[in-house]
Design an enzyme around this catalytic site. Sequence first.
Site, PDB file in Angstrom:
ATOM      1  N   GLU A  83       0.884  -1.180   0.000  1.00 25.26           N
ATOM      2  CA  GLU A  83       0.000   0.000   0.000  1.00 25.26           C
ATOM      3  C   GLU A  83       0.912   1.219   0.000  1.00 25.26           C
ATOM      4  O   GLU A  83       1.431   1.605   1.051  1.00 25.26           O
ATOM      5  CB  GLU A  83      -0.898  -0.009   1.249  1.00 25.26           C
ATOM      6  CG  GLU A  83      -1.902  -1.137   1.287  1.00 25.26           C
ATOM      7  CD  GLU A  83      -3.095  -0.929   0.359  1.00 25.26           C
ATOM      8  OE1 GLU A  83      -3.257   0.191  -0.166  1.00 25.26           O
ATOM      9  OE2 GLU A  83      -3.845  -1.891   0.151  1.00 25.26           O
TER      10      GLU A  83
ATOM     11  N   CYS B  43      -2.511   9.557   2.281  1.00 22.10           N
ATOM     12  CA  CYS B  43      -1.991   8.962   1.036  1.00 22.10           C
ATOM     13  C   CYS B  43      -2.919   9.210  -0.143  1.00 22.10           C
ATOM     14  O   CYS B  43      -2.476   9.256  -1.278  1.00 22.10           O
ATOM     15  CB  CYS B  43      -1.762   7.475   1.237  1.00 22.10           C
ATOM     16  SG  CYS B  43      -3.248   6.617   1.764  1.00 22.10           S
TER      17      CYS B  43
HETATM   18  P1  NAD Z   1       7.675   5.115   5.318  1.00 25.59           P
HETATM   19  O1  NAD Z   1       7.774   4.327   4.065  1.00 25.59           O
HETATM   20  O2  NAD Z   1       8.747   6.077   5.643  1.00 25.59           O
HETATM   21  O3  NAD Z   1       7.560   4.149   6.600  1.00 25.59           O
HETATM   22  C1  NAD Z   1       6.621   3.123   6.701  1.00 25.59           C
HETATM   23  C2  NAD Z   1       7.154   2.044   7.602  1.00 25.59           C
HETATM   24  O4  NAD Z   1       8.347   1.517   7.061  1.00 25.59           O
HETATM   25  C3  NAD Z   1       7.478   2.504   9.023  1.00 25.59           C
HETATM   26  O5  NAD Z   1       6.931   1.573   9.945  1.00 25.59           O
HETATM   27  C4  NAD Z   1       8.986   2.511   9.065  1.00 25.59           C
HETATM   28  O6  NAD Z   1       9.497   2.142  10.328  1.00 25.59           O
HETATM   29  C5  NAD Z   1       9.372   1.480   8.044  1.00 25.59           C
HETATM   30  N1  NAD Z   1      10.630   1.801   7.371  1.00 25.59           N
HETATM   31  C6  NAD Z   1      11.046   3.038   6.984  1.00 25.59           C
HETATM   32  N2  NAD Z   1      12.242   2.959   6.381  1.00 25.59           N
HETATM   33  C7  NAD Z   1      12.594   1.662   6.382  1.00 25.59           C
HETATM   34  C8  NAD Z   1      13.733   0.931   5.899  1.00 25.59           C
HETATM   35  N3  NAD Z   1      14.754   1.553   5.292  1.00 25.59           N
HETATM   36  N4  NAD Z   1      13.773  -0.400   6.084  1.00 25.59           N
HETATM   37  C9  NAD Z   1      12.749  -1.034   6.689  1.00 25.59           C
HETATM   38  N5  NAD Z   1      11.654  -0.399   7.175  1.00 25.59           N
HETATM   39  C10 NAD Z   1      11.572   0.917   7.016  1.00 25.59           C
HETATM   40  O7  NAD Z   1       6.259   5.790   5.197  1.00 25.59           O
HETATM   41  P2  NAD Z   1       5.688   6.883   6.125  1.00 25.59           P
HETATM   42  O8  NAD Z   1       6.542   8.096   5.993  1.00 25.59           O
HETATM   43  O9  NAD Z   1       5.437   6.318   7.474  1.00 25.59           O
HETATM   44  O10 NAD Z   1       4.261   7.155   5.413  1.00 25.59           O
HETATM   45  C11 NAD Z   1       4.124   8.026   4.343  1.00 25.59           C
HETATM   46  C12 NAD Z   1       3.993   7.289   3.024  1.00 25.59           C
HETATM   47  O11 NAD Z   1       3.078   6.223   3.139  1.00 25.59           O
HETATM   48  C13 NAD Z   1       3.424   8.197   1.955  1.00 25.59           C
HETATM   49  O12 NAD Z   1       4.099   7.973   0.754  1.00 25.59           O
HETATM   50  C14 NAD Z   1       1.971   7.757   1.844  1.00 25.59           C
HETATM   51  O13 NAD Z   1       1.398   8.009   0.595  1.00 25.59           O
HETATM   52  C15 NAD Z   1       2.093   6.297   2.120  1.00 25.59           C
HETATM   53  N6  NAD Z   1       0.843   5.758   2.641  1.00 25.59           N
HETATM   54  C16 NAD Z   1       0.133   4.909   1.866  1.00 25.59           C
HETATM   55  C17 NAD Z   1      -1.069   4.414   2.314  1.00 25.59           C
HETATM   56  C18 NAD Z   1      -1.879   3.467   1.483  1.00 25.59           C
HETATM   57  O14 NAD Z   1      -2.834   2.903   2.020  1.00 25.59           O
HETATM   58  N7  NAD Z   1      -1.569   3.255   0.233  1.00 25.59           N
HETATM   59  C19 NAD Z   1      -1.542   4.786   3.579  1.00 25.59           C
HETATM   60  C20 NAD Z   1      -0.798   5.647   4.346  1.00 25.59           C
HETATM   61  C21 NAD Z   1       0.412   6.134   3.871  1.00 25.59           C
END
Ligand code: NAD
Length: 504
Positions: free
Chosen positions: A255, A289
């Site tokens: 997602e 998102c």
């Molecule tokens: P993110 O990708 O930075 O982090 C998401 C998760 O991944 C967190 O739990 C984090 O701890 C983990 N993570 C981060 N970097 C990592 C790495 N290098 N290795 C392993 N794990 C890692 O996302 P965010 O900043 O928390 O959320 C924002 C993004 O999420 C936006 O792009 C938004 O559009 C998207 N989003 C999508 C949906 C959907 O349903 N499609 C919903 C909410 C947010």
Amino acid sequence: MRCCENAIFGIPLHRNQLFIHDQQPLLMEEEAIETKSAVSSNNLPKSDVTKIIDNQRAFFNAGETRGVRFRIRQLKKLREALETHEPKLLEALKADLHKPELEAWSTEIGVMIAEIDYNLSHIRSWVRPRRVPTSLFFMPGKSRIYSEPFGVALIIGPWNFPVKNVFGPALAAMTAGNCCVLKPSEHAPHTAQAIADMVEEFFDPEYLIVVQGGIPETTELLKHKFDYLFFTGGTEIGRIIYQAAAKHLTPVTMELGGKSPCIVDDNSNIELTAKRIAWGKLLNSGQVCIAPDYVLVRKSVKKELIENLRKAISGFYGDDPKATDDYARIINDTHFERVKNLIEGDVVIGGDTDAKERYIAPTVIDNVKITDKVMQEEIFGPVLPLIEYEDIDEAIAIINNGEKPLALYLFAKSYDTRDKVLAETSSGGVCINETIMNFGSIELPFGGVGNSGFGAYNGKIGFDTFSHKKGVMTKSFFFDVKQKYPPYTKGNLNFIKFAVRKLI
Ligand code: NAD
């Protein structure tokens, strides 16, 4: 089911230990959060993860989660847990994001309760093996599709809807009979802690457990084999997660995010159009998102749209959005700086910022070009660029030149325009004459396509996502197709050719 004292097996309980991030609590005292079930950065030894997964797999293999009555009990327990912990969750969301109570309750807790009730009223029919036709060639026999849980699922959540984006997938996984390891985002630490406390109080860790932490902990988790992986987050991190899952051939749902366009094609009801766009864009201060990322507006209605956006925004928040409790803040300093730096050019509404509060005013930028900085990344903040067009083909071309978005919004009276946009673009979902609302419908899939992700959830679709569809054929000994056995003769071949063409 018993309640555990230590949420994570063998992992020392570090009270008063915070995570490494740039979050400044907005409302709470800057006291250390009690991290009962948390582990701090670099504090998730491999052996502990192995133990968590082994214990969940042993519990799964014992078969209890396959029973529909067990699942119903757990779903009811999840509803009770959310209702019991509602004040703490709301408080945590306020501390992390200054989330207004109405937004927090409706988009994080209310939607969960509605979906739990929906799943409870359908689960018995979903778990039943589904009989499908058996063609003549396979007669006498019966064919059924069984929905089988995968086993132990890892659910990794983001910070923007830290409750819904963890428990939404968890609900789907639980409905389908899986055990879950939940990894909430470290960037919403109060909410992550509130989630951990809630899960610890209500669920057995062999069934549902929270692991807190950031990149090191998630990286450690990803080294292990899970039976399903559900990730919500940014596209770039999604690539890392997908690669880690590939090593174990773990099936995944991604997602992800991206730039969701909003087309305003005519002025049939520009006042309500502007109101709906402003609401969808400013919910959670744009950190959604599926928020309309930018607006493609027909030149002839642009002026009217801007006037009505201004009217809508002041109607929502008064003259000073900073002074109201109804407007969220940016999650951390990094994102504040990132979004602030996108504000440049022809700012026609807002533009004010306050670093101390991580406040960015509802901002509209006019005359934006596709090459401008604000169009190069997902904005994920309360900044709305306007790009004008004269012909709908121009708007479609702009969308199709970018990556496939998670959401596409279209305000258009003409059915021809609606059909054209639907036929000529691809996106995770579409909402016509409204923003955001379609994703709240339990009957519609929530998921992306291309760079905005793959796989989906919500209600039955979520149940299917977390179920392996096992095809089962039961044959009778009453009749046997002898021609399928060697030695093969010309007659056998002719019979098989006939049977495959006519009887399958
Ligand atoms: P993110 O990708 O930075 O982090 C998401 C998760 O991944 C967190 O739990 C984090 O701890 C983990 N993570 C981060 N970097 C990592 C790495 N290098 N290795 C392993 N794990 C890692 O996302 P965010 O900043 O928390 O959320 C924002 C993004 O999420 C936006 O792009 C938004 O559009 C998207 N989003 C999508 C949906 C959907 O349903 N499609 C919903 C909410 C947010």
